[in-house]
Design an enzyme around this catalytic site. Structure first.
Site, PDB file in Angstrom:
ATOM      1  N   LYS A 239       1.438  40.685  38.379  1.00 15.69           N
ATOM      2  CA  LYS A 239       1.453  41.752  37.374  1.00 15.69           C
ATOM      3  C   LYS A 239       0.114  42.470  37.456  1.00 15.69           C
ATOM      4  O   LYS A 239      -0.887  41.996  36.923  1.00 15.69           O
ATOM      5  CB  LYS A 239       1.662  41.132  35.990  1.00 15.69           C
ATOM      6  CG  LYS A 239       2.399  42.027  34.988  1.00 15.69           C
ATOM      7  CD  LYS A 239       1.652  43.254  34.582  1.00 15.69           C
ATOM      8  CE  LYS A 239       0.565  42.997  33.572  1.00 15.69           C
ATOM      9  NZ  LYS A 239      -0.243  44.214  33.312  1.00 15.69           N
TER      10      LYS A 239
ATOM     11  N   GLU B 249      -9.929  33.162  34.638  1.00 12.56           N
ATOM     12  CA  GLU B 249     -11.263  33.694  34.971  1.00 12.56           C
ATOM     13  C   GLU B 249     -11.516  34.796  33.957  1.00 12.56           C
ATOM     14  O   GLU B 249     -10.899  35.846  34.012  1.00 12.56           O
ATOM     15  CB  GLU B 249     -11.254  34.233  36.405  1.00 12.56           C
ATOM     16  CG  GLU B 249     -12.574  34.034  37.119  1.00 12.56           C
ATOM     17  CD  GLU B 249     -13.451  35.248  37.043  1.00 12.56           C
ATOM     18  OE1 GLU B 249     -13.737  35.701  35.920  1.00 12.56           O
ATOM     19  OE2 GLU B 249     -13.848  35.741  38.105  1.00 12.56           O
TER      20      GLU B 249
ATOM     21  N   CYS C 179     -17.363  41.114  35.800  1.00 13.10           N
ATOM     22  CA  CYS C 179     -17.551  39.996  34.880  1.00 13.10           C
ATOM     23  C   CYS C 179     -18.828  39.204  35.166  1.00 13.10           C
ATOM     24  O   CYS C 179     -19.333  38.530  34.281  1.00 13.10           O
ATOM     25  CB  CYS C 179     -16.343  39.087  34.915  1.00 13.10           C
ATOM     26  SG  CYS C 179     -15.848  38.636  36.580  1.00 13.10           S
TER      27      CYS C 179
ATOM     28  N   GLU D 287     -19.296  41.175  25.535  1.00 13.44           N
ATOM     29  CA  GLU D 287     -19.089  41.696  26.890  1.00 13.44           C
ATOM     30  C   GLU D 287     -18.727  43.174  26.769  1.00 13.44           C
ATOM     31  O   GLU D 287     -17.696  43.520  26.198  1.00 13.44           O
ATOM     32  CB  GLU D 287     -17.963  40.944  27.602  1.00 13.44           C
ATOM     33  CG  GLU D 287     -17.768  41.460  29.017  1.00 13.44           C
ATOM     34  CD  GLU D 287     -16.645  40.760  29.777  1.00 13.44           C
ATOM     35  OE1 GLU D 287     -15.516  40.727  29.268  1.00 13.44           O
ATOM     36  OE2 GLU D 287     -16.915  40.259  30.884  1.00 13.44           O
TER      37      GLU D 287
END
Ligand code: NAI
Ligand code: MG
Length: 502
Positions: free
Chosen positions: A199, A273, A307, A405
């Site tokens: 996906k 992750e 990230c 973040e």
């Protein structure tokens, strides 16, 4: 600082124009098909905010079809199940060659859909994808077990382990490295003999769909890899599905938690992750020029949408002003513009949502009393999701810009005095994906690196990487490790076989 949004389509390869000339479909069971309910969505060019093409939007019904196809492809006796490890190895190598042969085309598609520079896509995302296929081609014939002695008096046993594929794997990926993240999920899964439903992210479905065509061209049997674009609900349908044996996810920590909870229905295996907020620590005994260059690369690589970016700078007080000035000057010199303009250093952010989020964080820092030393909270240009690389100082640990973040080109800098103090500050986060230390004192560099709670630690470098190296997160940055030899473990079940020798 200049912003050039040139006419992207002027330089497009014929193969790219042709790929964009008709709506893209779902890949299910080796066939390109429309969504069952006929729905499509637009994917945009973030440099121009214009639609690139319509893409079929997978619903729960399409997920059902894809899972059924992946199950049939996995079952004993199927062409995939009968393929030998050596044949799988050769197949993986062939795909790597095909990816390389189509590198320019894939790079243009990635730059159009995500906004990143064409060269960055070609030399980074696409080249690494090709290498990943080749690296795992080597592993396909080396997925081994062990023989284990047993201590049963007066009887004779032969006990051994086998590593077997888990079954049907759902890979759900984000938009920051669209092709590469698809590769991170598909490659280890099929190396170990699993089948996959991928996906892609709703912002960037195109290169995964083009990769799907290349997989068929290379000879991947029908149903082994299915590609079903869609939004979060498409991903959620995969995570809920009892025909899926494992979910491999890269994305936000927030969605990662939802996936961990939703996967409990049939106790799917889950690897995650997730987010990061990496501390980058510069001591006064560092090579300061190298540390400044590393802070700039670590902070602004991939438009800051990475990230493992070093978004929290901690700089020893004795060199704080020097480092801040160096990073600020470099940030101001970064040319922001279209990823198709060869003079561009940094492209747009991926989406309007991300653009608003990042500018909102810069505004929040100003409202909290921090100082914007380079960059700005204003949008760059009239159209496109451009942001000037930003460095924020006079920051305190409780500010949102320091704790969250951001996933954009925003770096904060805070001075420190002692090793203990900076280690405590660096580890004071729910995340644990990456961290870095700059010091010429080899003992200090390794000692501090050892105290940082993160899955990847860089010493006197940043973003140095290889397909051979495992990666993943401590704490709320995830579960499991990807790539390297460890990367296969999460795609296999371990079976213990005990035979009595009579
Ligand atoms: P996201 O985590 O919502 O999306 C990632 C993928 O998950 C996409 O394919 C999305 O369609 C899918 N998804 C969303 N909700 C789902 C659900 N309930 N079940 C299954 N799949 C689902 O990330 P998003 O919204 O694109 O970005 C938001 C923030 O997340 C970013 O600003 C950034 O901070 C962070 N992020 C972190 C990434 C990383 O690599 N660590 C990658 C992308 C985003
Ligand atoms: Mg797009």
């Amino acid at each position: 600082m200049t912003t050039t949004v040139s006419n992207d389509t002027a330089s497009l390869l014929p193969s790219v124009s042709s790929f964009l000339s008709s709506p893209r479909q779902l890949l299910i069971d080796g066939e390109w098909v429309d969504a069952q309910d006929g729905r499509t969505f637009a994917t945009l060019n973030p440099a121009t905010e214009e639609e690139l093409v319509q893409v079929a939007q997978g619903s729960a019904a399409d997920v059902d079809r894809a899972v059924a196809a992946a199950r049939r492809a996995f079952e004993a006796g199927s062409p995939w199940a009968r393929m030998t490890p050596r044949e799988r190895s050769h197949l993986l190598w062939r795909i790597g060659d095909l990816v390389e042969a189509h590198a320019d085309e894939l790079a243009q598609l990635e730059a159009l859909d995500n906004g990143k520079r064409v060269e960055a896509a070609r030399d980074g995302d696409v080249a690494t994808t090709a290498e990943l296929f080749r690296y795992f081609a080597g592993w396909a014939t080396k997925i081994e077990g062990t023989t284990i002695p047993m201590s049963v008096p007066d009887r004779d046993f032969h006990a051994y382990t086998r590593r077997e594929p888990i079954g049907v794997v759902a890979g759900i990926v984000p938009w920051n490295f669209p092709l590469l993240m698809a590769a991170f999920k598909i490659i280890p899964a099929i190396t170990a003999g699993n089948t996959v439903i991928l996906k892609p992210a709703e912002q960037t479905p195109l290169t995964a769909l083009r990769l799907g065509e290349l997989l068929l061209e290379a000879g991947v049997p029908a149903g082994v890899v299915n590609v079903v674009p869609g939004f979060g609900d498409t991903g959620a349908a995969l995570v809920d599905h009892h025909g899926v044996d494992k979910v491999a996810f890269t994305g936000s920590t927030e969605v990662g938690k939802k996936i961990a909870a939703a996967a409990s229905g049939n106790l799917k295996k889950v690897s995650l992750e997730l987010g990061g907020k990496a501390p980058n620590i510069i001591f006064d005994d560092a090579d300061i020029d190298a540390a400044i260059a590393g802070a700039v690369l670590g902070g602004y690589f991939n438009e800051g949408q990475c990230c493992v970016n070093g978004s929290r700078l901690y700089v020893h007080r004795a060199v704080f002003d020097e480092v801040v000035e160096g990073v600020a000057n470099a940030a101001r010199a970064i040319r922001v513009g279209s990823g198709f303009d060869p003079s561009t250093d940094m492209g747009p952010l991926v989406s309007q949502e991300q653009h608003e989020k990042v500018l909102g964080y810069i505004r929040s820092a100003l409202a909290d009393g921090a100082e914007v030393t380079a960059g700005s909270a204003d949008r760059v240009g009239e159209r496109g999701y451009f942001v000037q690389p930003t460095l924020i100082t006079s920051v305190t640990e409780d500010m949102a810009v320091q704790t969250d973040e951001i996933f954009g080109p925003v770096v904060t800098a805070i001075p420190f005095d002692s090793e203990d103090e900076v280690v405590a500050a660096a580890n004071n986060t729910v995340y644990g994906l990456a961290a870095g230390v700059w010091s010429k004192d080899i003992g200090r560099a390794h000692r501090v690196g050892g105290r940082l709670r993160a899955g990847t630690v860089w010493l006197n470098t940043w973003h140095a990487d290889d397909v051979t190296l495992p990666r993943g997160g401590f704490k709320q940055s995830g579960w499991g490790r990807e790539l390297g030899a460890f990367g296969l473990d999460d795609y296999t079940e371990l079976k213990t076989v005990i035979a009595e020798l009579r």
